[in-house]
Design a protein around this motif. Structure first.
Motif, PDB file in Angstrom:
ATOM      1  N   ILE A  79       0.880  -1.178   0.000  1.00 25.85           N
ATOM      2  CA  ILE A  79       0.000   0.000   0.000  1.00 25.85           C
ATOM      3  C   ILE A  79       0.908   1.216   0.000  1.00 25.85           C
ATOM      4  CG2 ILE A  79      -1.720   1.275   1.323  1.00 25.85           C
ATOM      5  CD1 ILE A  79      -2.547  -1.452   2.520  1.00 25.85           C
ATOM      6  N   SER A  83      -1.446   6.510   1.876  1.00 21.70           N
ATOM      7  CA  SER A  83      -2.773   6.232   1.331  1.00 21.70           C
ATOM      8  C   SER A  83      -3.741   5.927   2.470  1.00 21.70           C
ATOM      9  CB  SER A  83      -2.718   5.073   0.336  1.00 21.70           C
ATOM     10  OG  SER A  83      -2.444   3.866   1.012  1.00 21.70           O
ATOM     11  N   ARG A  85      -5.373   3.378   3.409  1.00 23.00           N
ATOM     12  CA  ARG A  85      -5.215   2.113   4.144  1.00 23.00           C
ATOM     13  C   ARG A  85      -3.818   1.915   4.723  1.00 23.00           C
ATOM     14  NH1 ARG A  85      -6.848  -2.725   0.831  1.00 23.00           N
ATOM     15  NH2 ARG A  85      -5.307  -1.812  -0.545  1.00 23.00           N
ATOM     16  N   ASP A  86      -2.944   2.894   4.613  1.00 26.23           N
ATOM     17  CA  ASP A  86      -1.577   2.775   5.122  1.00 26.23           C
ATOM     18  C   ASP A  86      -1.584   2.795   6.644  1.00 26.23           C
ATOM     19  OD1 ASP A  86       1.138   2.727   5.499  1.00 26.23           O
ATOM     20  OD2 ASP A  86       1.494   4.755   4.748  1.00 26.23           O
ATOM     21  N   ARG A  87      -1.117   1.700   7.260  1.00 31.20           N
ATOM     22  CA  ARG A  87      -1.114   1.596   8.716  1.00 31.20           C
ATOM     23  C   ARG A  87       0.264   1.835   9.321  1.00 31.20           C
ATOM     24  NH1 ARG A  87      -3.919  -3.932   9.987  1.00 31.20           N
ATOM     25  NH2 ARG A  87      -2.963  -3.402  11.949  1.00 31.20           N
TER      26      ARG A  87
END
Length: 111
Positions: A79, A83, A85-87
């Motif tokens: 990812i 972004s 959804r970037d954790r």
């Protein structure tokens, strides 16, 4: 007694961004013996990294630097940085599965 891991043999295992689309991990081994284990292609190779990080094997790049006892690994981020959804924005925790990889005696078998 717990298994010996790459982290046990390393001075440091770290990960970081290599731009917004790539992750780089580095194994700084304590000595030449630890480096020989980490640099052994039958132990640590593109297939192993692809399995640990669920990336395509063909995208994994491994650089072995014997003069520094360092192994450097890069692969595309699943990812992109920043972004929705970037954790892990800085890829600072990506090294954990690599650091926890158990080190056995080289057996020559396919891993």
């Amino acid at each position: 007694m717990s298994e010996t891991t790459l982290a046990d043999l390393a001075h440091e295992v770290r990960s970081k961004n290599a731009g917004p689309f790539w992750v780089t991990m580095e194994l700084f081994m304590r000595d030449a013996d630890g480096y020989r284990i980490a640099a052994d292609e039958s132990f640590l190779n593109e297939r192993v990294i692809a399995g640990l990080y669920r990336v395509e094997e063909s995208t994994v790049q491994i650089f072995r630097i014997p003069s520094l006892n360092v192994v450097k690994i890069s692969f595309p981020r699943p990812i992109s940085q920043g972004s929705l959804r970037d954790r892990d924005m800085h890829a600072g925790q990506h090294h954990v599965p690599l650091a926890r990889l158990p080190v056995g005696r080289p057996s020559g078998r396919d891993r």
